[in-house]
Design an enzyme around this catalytic site. Structure first.
Site, PDB file in Angstrom:
ATOM      1  N   TYR A   1     -16.464 -11.928 -13.057  1.00 54.55           N
ATOM      2  CA  TYR A   1     -16.466 -10.513 -12.693  1.00 54.55           C
ATOM      3  C   TYR A   1     -15.327  -9.759 -13.388  1.00 54.55           C
ATOM      4  CZ  TYR A   1     -16.651  -6.359  -9.689  1.00 54.55           C
ATOM      5  OH  TYR A   1     -16.756  -5.063  -9.221  1.00 54.55           O
TER       6      TYR A   1
ATOM      7  N   GLN B   1      -1.194  -9.962   2.671  1.00 53.95           N
ATOM      8  CA  GLN B   1      -1.618  -9.314   1.435  1.00 53.95           C
ATOM      9  C   GLN B   1      -2.147  -7.923   1.761  1.00 53.95           C
ATOM     10  OE1 GLN B   1      -3.083 -11.831   2.998  1.00 53.95           O
ATOM     11  NE2 GLN B   1      -5.179 -12.229   2.303  1.00 53.95           N
TER      12      GLN B   1
END
Length: 322
Positions: free
Chosen positions: A151, A215
């Site tokens: 991707y 995160q």
């Protein structure tokens, strides 16, 4: 080109039965344009465009952009590509082909028609960034051989092709780097954090958090994203991009989980599992260019956007149960 004979634009949207594509088509039809929706339905769904089939200005073509397409249009939005890790890692070779061959085929069509073309690129071109927030001039920190590379590198190559067609053939291009987007019509099993958390919370299942949940991500509601996309397409020809479109407000994954649990009124627990390989630790767009060149900034707060998205998934589960 069709617009010579008709003041209404005829617009091609590849990946038009997907989450973003279907919302874009709604907006284009609302503005009075004709839309040709192209999708092979690998990750897109007819359910996302069912409400459009009675519209005389809407046309659906089931087609894979890896193969040439011959239509007459005035503009092209190239959104075709699986965009969630579960989907793009299912067939990584095909994912790369979709980004690269799809870009070549759509650029070739735009070249023949002498029309503008917009590429829906991604914040994944920045990889696990060493620069924060991410500016468009940053070249990225991408693993070219990892499980996400099909991707990431496919989209990077598509950007290369767009700018080479622009330089070599004077093609009118627009490149948009999309940051985390959410909203109604997200695929319920796409593995993205917003849809994952909402589905798990609605089902009373534990919310799966990768790593420690520290995160960060920046979440842009789909209506804001579509507005930025159309503003970029309609901007002057010298604005080629790439331009970041996303919400610069940063949240940790744990903060997102808390927000969703409150909206769903769920007592689901949190489960922590190992962080996937190459998962970025921070993701936040610098949108200075979008503000300056497009007069664009996101307007919908996470609190309101999550509320609408939860309502959509509640309806989805109700329909599935009946």
């Amino acid at each position: 080109m069709t617009q010579l004979y008709n003041s209404r634009k005829r617009i091609l949207v590849t990946g038009g039965a997907g989450f973003l594509g279907s919302h874009l088509i709604d907006r284009l039809l609302d503005e009075g344009d004709e839309v040709v929706c192209v999708d092979n339905l690998f990750t897109g769904s007819k359910r996302n465009i069912d409400h459009l089939h009675g519209n005389p200005r809407f046309e659906f073509l089931r087609h894979d952009v890896c193969f040439p397409l011959y239509v007459e249009v005035d503009e092209i939005y190239n959104l075709a590509c699986p965009a969630s890790p579960i989907h793009y890692q299912h067939d990584p070779v095909q994912t790369t082909k979709t980004s690269v061959h799809g870009a070549i085929n759509m650029l070739g069509l735009a070249k023949r028609l002498k029309c503008k073309i917009l590429q829906a690129s991604t914040s994944e071109v920045y990889g696990d960034p060493a620069v924060h927030p991410q500016i468009e001039e940053y070249w990225g920190h991408v693993n070219p051989i990892g499980p996400r590379s099909c991707y990431d590198e496919g989209k990077r190559c598509a950007e290369t092709l767009f700018f080479d067609y622009h330089r070599q053939h004077d093609l009118k291009i627009k490149v948009m780097r999309i940051f985390n987007t959410y909203g109604p019509r997200m695929h319920p099993n796409d593995g993205r954090v917003v849809s994952n958390f909402i589905m798990q919370a609605l089902k009373g299942e534990p919310l799966t958090i990768y790593g420690e949940g520290d995160q960060t991500r920046s979440f842009c509601y789909v209506d804001d994203l579509v507005d930025g996309m159309i503003r970029l397409m309609n901007s002057s020809d010298d604005i080629t991009g790439p331009i970041n479109i996303g919400n610069p407000v940063e949240f940790t994954i744990k903060e997102l989980a808390k927000e969703i649990l409150e909206k769903v009124k769920s007592k689901s627990s949190l489960v922590f599992v190992p962080l996937p390989l190459d998962d970025p630790k921070q993701r936040q767009p610098d949108i200075s260019k979008a503000k300056e060149l497009l007069n664009w900034h996101p307007k919908i707060q996470l609190n309101d956007g999550i509320k609408s998205t939860v309502s959509y998934f509640e309806s989805f589960l109700d329909r599935a149960a009946n």
